[in-house]
Design an enzyme around this catalytic site. Structure first.
Site, short mmCIF file in Angstrom:
data_model
loop_
_atom_site.label_atom_id
_atom_site.label_comp_id
_atom_site.label_asym_id
_atom_site.label_seq_id
_atom_site.Cartn_x
_atom_site.Cartn_y
_atom_site.Cartn_z
N TYR A 54 9.85 29.97 -49.30
CA TYR A 54 8.47 29.53 -49.03
C TYR A 54 8.00 28.49 -50.04
O TYR A 54 7.24 27.58 -49.69
CB TYR A 54 7.51 30.72 -48.92
CG TYR A 54 7.77 31.48 -47.65
CD1 TYR A 54 7.32 31.00 -46.42
CD2 TYR A 54 8.53 32.64 -47.66
CE1 TYR A 54 7.61 31.65 -45.24
CE2 TYR A 54 8.82 33.31 -46.48
CZ TYR A 54 8.36 32.81 -45.27
OH TYR A 54 8.66 33.46 -44.10
N ARG A 57 9.11 25.24 -48.75
CA ARG A 57 8.29 24.80 -47.61
C ARG A 57 6.90 24.37 -48.08
O ARG A 57 6.31 23.43 -47.53
CB ARG A 57 8.19 25.91 -46.57
CG ARG A 57 9.54 26.16 -45.87
CD ARG A 57 9.47 27.32 -44.89
NE ARG A 57 8.58 27.04 -43.78
CZ ARG A 57 8.13 27.98 -42.95
NH1 ARG A 57 8.52 29.24 -43.10
NH2 ARG A 57 7.33 27.67 -41.96
N VAL A 89 2.17 27.25 -39.94
CA VAL A 89 1.63 27.64 -41.24
C VAL A 89 1.37 26.40 -42.10
O VAL A 89 0.96 26.51 -43.24
CB VAL A 89 2.58 28.64 -41.96
CG1 VAL A 89 2.62 29.96 -41.18
CG2 VAL A 89 3.99 28.08 -42.13
N HIS A 105 -0.27 32.78 -37.67
CA HIS A 105 0.87 33.26 -38.46
C HIS A 105 0.73 32.98 -39.95
O HIS A 105 1.72 33.00 -40.68
CB HIS A 105 2.17 32.65 -37.93
CG HIS A 105 2.55 33.18 -36.58
ND1 HIS A 105 3.44 32.56 -35.73
CD2 HIS A 105 2.13 34.29 -35.92
CE1 HIS A 105 3.57 33.27 -34.61
NE2 HIS A 105 2.77 34.32 -34.70
N GLY A 175 4.48 22.22 -27.91
CA GLY A 175 5.57 22.46 -28.85
C GLY A 175 5.80 23.89 -29.28
O GLY A 175 6.00 24.14 -30.47
P1 OAD Z 1 10.22 27.23 -31.86
O1 OAD Z 1 11.17 26.57 -32.80
O2 OAD Z 1 10.58 28.56 -31.32
O3 OAD Z 1 9.94 26.26 -30.62
C1 OAD Z 1 9.69 24.90 -30.83
C2 OAD Z 1 9.34 24.26 -29.50
O4 OAD Z 1 8.97 22.90 -29.76
C3 OAD Z 1 10.49 24.23 -28.48
O5 OAD Z 1 9.98 24.58 -27.20
C4 OAD Z 1 10.94 22.77 -28.51
O6 OAD Z 1 11.45 22.33 -27.25
C5 OAD Z 1 9.67 22.06 -28.84
N1 OAD Z 1 9.83 20.76 -29.51
C6 OAD Z 1 10.85 20.30 -30.26
N2 OAD Z 1 10.61 19.07 -30.72
C7 OAD Z 1 9.38 18.72 -30.24
C8 OAD Z 1 8.55 17.56 -30.36
N3 OAD Z 1 8.93 16.50 -31.07
N4 OAD Z 1 7.36 17.57 -29.72
C9 OAD Z 1 6.96 18.64 -29.00
N5 OAD Z 1 7.69 19.75 -28.85
C10 OAD Z 1 8.88 19.80 -29.47
O7 OAD Z 1 8.79 27.26 -32.60
P2 OAD Z 1 7.50 28.17 -32.26
O8 OAD Z 1 7.38 28.41 -30.80
O9 OAD Z 1 6.36 27.55 -32.97
O10 OAD Z 1 6.69 32.56 -36.84
O11 OAD Z 1 7.89 29.52 -32.98
C11 OAD Z 1 7.00 30.60 -32.96
C12 OAD Z 1 7.10 31.38 -34.26
O12 OAD Z 1 8.46 31.74 -34.51
C13 OAD Z 1 6.72 30.59 -35.49
O13 OAD Z 1 5.32 30.54 -35.70
C14 OAD Z 1 7.41 31.33 -36.60
C15 OAD Z 1 8.73 31.59 -35.93
O14 OAD Z 1 9.42 32.72 -36.37
C16 OAD Z 1 6.64 33.09 -38.08
O15 OAD Z 1 7.22 32.58 -39.03
C17 OAD Z 1 5.83 34.31 -38.14
#
Ligand code: OAD
Length: 235
Positions: A54, A57, A89, A105, A175
């Site tokens: 962290y 990050r 975050v 989160h 996203g």
């Molecule tokens: P993910 O990594 O699971 O999903 C990212 C999404 O963004 C995917 O659907 C990609 O297709 C899309 N993507 C990639 N590049 C992009 C771009 N340039 N523009 C738009 N979209 C794009 O991330 P989250 O869904 O945010 O939690 O993940 C959810 C949670 O899982 C996070 O908050 C984190 C993680 O574990 C914690 O740390 C508690």
């Protein structure tokens, strides 16, 4: 009265600022073990590894900038009553100028107690360039930890976020892979009859939620198309 525009964002909106997503190729959870770095047991077992992860990050956040997508969402406040509900975050929505941001989160810019993450006496802003070290104490005397929601912990602001989504006149998702619950469930609370958009360059693995228009583009490209479609709605 301005229309209520609610935007639900995930890691994809910050990808073009240089912050990797979690589950794409080169995603964070491909390189690092979420079970070690994003849960309480992992922290108890190897707190130094978790703090290192962290702290890196947190430091990286000083090196990245909001992108066009964050900026356009902030700009939309001139026309709409905008609420951002984010799983991210980072602080890029705030730095772009969005005024109403709910973090589900946690936030890298804050720290808290490792005895009780939600102890309001212990939650405080912490400079991003100062690493959290083993031995640094929260106000309750416990080890200081980042103010991040780890797997198995209660998600912040979920009731308030649900209320905003239920009241939305327009709902936009940007996203997120929609696999992490309860946050992902928010897509089901938007009213059936309102316009709903989802910006993501990829197909959603679990399928596009019902009633959503998929703008199949990156966040930076997709927000310009979103603005066009919003303008169409006003005609
Ligand atoms: P993910 O990594 O699971 O999903 C990212 C999404 O963004 C995917 O659907 C990609 O297709 C899309 N993507 C990639 N590049 C992009 C771009 N340039 N523009 C738009 N979209 C794009 O991330 P989250 O869904 O945010 O939690 O993940 C959810 C949670 O899982 C996070 O908050 C984190 C993680 O574990 C914690 O740390 C508690």
């Amino acid at each position: 009265m301005q229309k209520k525009l609610v935007v639900f964002t995930g890691a994809g909106i910050s990808a073009e600022s240089g912050i990797p997503t979690f589950r794409d190729a080169n995603g964070m959870w491909g390189k690092y073990d979420a079970m070690k770095l994003a849960n309480v047991e992992g922290f108890e077992e190897d707190p130094q590894a978790v703090l290192d992860f962290y702290n890196a990050r947190r430091k990286n956040l000083l090196e990245v900038q909001p992108n066009h997508a964050h900026l356009v969402l902030a700009e939309l406040e001139k026309q709409y009553d905008v609420t951002i509900v984010t799983q991210n975050v980072d602080n890029l929505h705030e730095r772009a100028g969005s005024n109403k941001v709910l973090h589900l989160h946690g936030e890298l810019s804050k720290v808290t107690s490792s005895r009780n993450r939600l102890d309001s006496n212990c939650i405080k802003d912490y400079p991003l360039d100062v690493p959290i070290r083993l031995g640094d104490k929260a106000a309750d005397g416990s080890q200081l930890r980042p103010y991040i929601v780890w797997f198995g912990e209660y998600v912040d602001n979920m009731d308030e976020a649900t209320r905003f989504v239920k009241q939305a006149d327009i709902f936009v998702v940007i996203g997120t892979s929609l696999v992490v619950y309860p946050a992902a469930g928010l897509v089901n609370y938007a009213k059936r009859e309102i316009p709903k958009f989802l910006i993501d360059p990829n197909d959603i693995k679990g399928g596009l939620p019902m009633g959503y228009q998929h703008i199949k583009a990156t966040a930076v490209e997709g927000v310009d198309e979103l603005v066009k479609r919003l303008d169409e709605l006003e005609k």
